[in-house]
Design an enzyme around this catalytic site. Structure first.
Site, PDB file in Angstrom:
ATOM      1  CD  GLU A 220      36.875  27.422  -1.523  1.00 47.52           C
ATOM      2  OE1 GLU A 220      37.022  27.853  -2.690  1.00 47.52           O
ATOM      3  OE2 GLU A 220      37.833  27.108  -0.800  1.00 47.52           O
ATOM      4  CD  GLU A 223      38.690  32.200  -0.840  1.00 48.95           C
ATOM      5  OE1 GLU A 223      39.138  32.456   0.290  1.00 48.95           O
ATOM      6  OE2 GLU A 223      38.907  31.114  -1.433  1.00 48.95           O
ATOM      7  CD  GLU A 224      36.129  28.307  -6.701  1.00 50.69           C
ATOM      8  OE1 GLU A 224      35.165  28.039  -7.470  1.00 50.69           O
ATOM      9  OE2 GLU A 224      36.847  27.440  -6.173  1.00 50.69           O
TER      10      GLU A 224
END
Length: 340
Positions: A220, A223-224
């Site tokens: 996460e 990805e962010e």
């Protein structure tokens, strides 16, 4: 082996006769017989019912002869495997007419009932959705659905069923990532409850199927924000209910160490991302007025001051697959303890 079965409550009497005899003794109440092999003998059970009785005879071809009163029909059974709890599992793969399926299902249920089976699971791929209605009419219910299939369930014994419920929780992660300047990695989201409110928050997301909590936290963040990280600990977790289509929610707050520092925001989901001084993050009204976030800030601050220790992943062999499982433990206190 010959079975004549009744789907309604009945009393029964039994007789024994040598294997190979074909004489059937008629019931005074209905035309029904059931034969089970017992060593070199056949045990005959004569069911009593005021309704239709079905007789099943397995032939060498794998077909079943179904006797409905005086009419004999050839019917195939559904392919199934036994589960570990006295039930059976059926995975449908063959296209067929719903009426043919209904006939096969009735015959199979009668056989499973005579065998003392308990739960019945039928996995219906999405391309065979035309068969669902026939199963529902026999008493099956929807247990759970995935993108490519629907799982139906049925309970044969009388009384309340003991089949396990569908997955009850969704699992999420939040990532606490702080650099050596005491700056925390934060994002603003393009969607969700914080959209357009100027709230800076930790990167968060949902754990994928088959994904470990530690791997989900690393993914996460990557990805962010495009930041590479190393997983350190689970600091805390929260359980809540009725959060997503009536499901409960488990949210794990994880601490990660940054391995890179140049941010590239995810265009599809993230409005902005930055390294924010800890004091500035803590001073946000969102942080000060949100009970859960206030607790998490206190935990993160204590962790940075080395006054708090979370749970680190210890890899273990899994009995369910070749994939490793993880036990999250406070290894600092564990290593410091003495076993007496």
């Amino acid at each position: 082996m010959i079975r004549i079965l009744c789907t309604y409550p009945f009393l029964s009497s039994t007789i024994n006769f040598p294997l190979g005899r074909t004489t059937l003794l008629p019931s005074k109440v209905c035309k029904g017989y059931s034969f089970l092999h017992l060593g070199n003998w056949v045990r005959a059970k004569t069911p009593f019912s005021t309704r239709t009785v079905s007789a099943l005879t397995r032939s060498r071809s794998g077909m079943e002869q179904v006797l409905v009163e005086n009419e004999v029909q050839q019917v195939r059974l559904l392919d199934s495997v036994n589960d570990e709890h006295g039930g059976v599992i059926v995975e449908l793969s063959e296209s067929m007419d719903s009426k043919v399926f209904a006939s096969m299902l009735k015959a199979s249920l009668a056989l499973w009932r005579s065998q003392g089976k308990r739960g019945v699971w039928i996995k219906v791929p999405i391309e065979l959705v035309n068969l669902v209605e026939a199963a529902v009419k026999e008493g099956f219910w929807f247990h759970h659905a995935e993108p490519k299939y629907l799982m139906l369930a049925f309970w044969i014994p009388e009384g309340a069923h003991t089949l396990p419920a569908n997955a009850s929780h969704r699992v999420g992660v939040g990532a606490f990532v702080m650099n050596k300047k005491r700056e925390v990695l934060v994002v603003q989201e393009k969607s969700g409850i914080f959209r357009g409110k100027g709230v800076w928050k930790f990167p968060t997301g949902v754990v994928d199927e088959g994904e470990d909590i530690c791997a989900a936290a690393i993914r996460e963040v990557k990805e962010e924000t495009a930041i590479d990280t190393e997983f350190l600990e689970v600091l805390a977790f929260r359980q809540s209910h009725k959060s997503f289509f009536e499901k409960s929610d488990l949210f794990f707050v994880c601490m990660l160490r940054p391995l890179s520092f140049d941010i590239e925001k995810q265009e599809s989901e993230i409005e902005d991302a930055r390294w924010m001084p800890w004091d500035e993050y803590e001073a946000q009204p969102f942080v000060q007025n949100h009970e859960l976030v206030k607790h998490l800030v206190e935990i993160c601050k204590a962790k940075e001051d080395e006054a708090y220790f979370g749970f680190s992943p210890v890899p273990l062999a899994s009995k369910f697959s070749n994939q490793k499982s993880y036990l999250y433990v406070n290894d600092r206190d564990l290593k410091g303890s003495k076993v007496r």
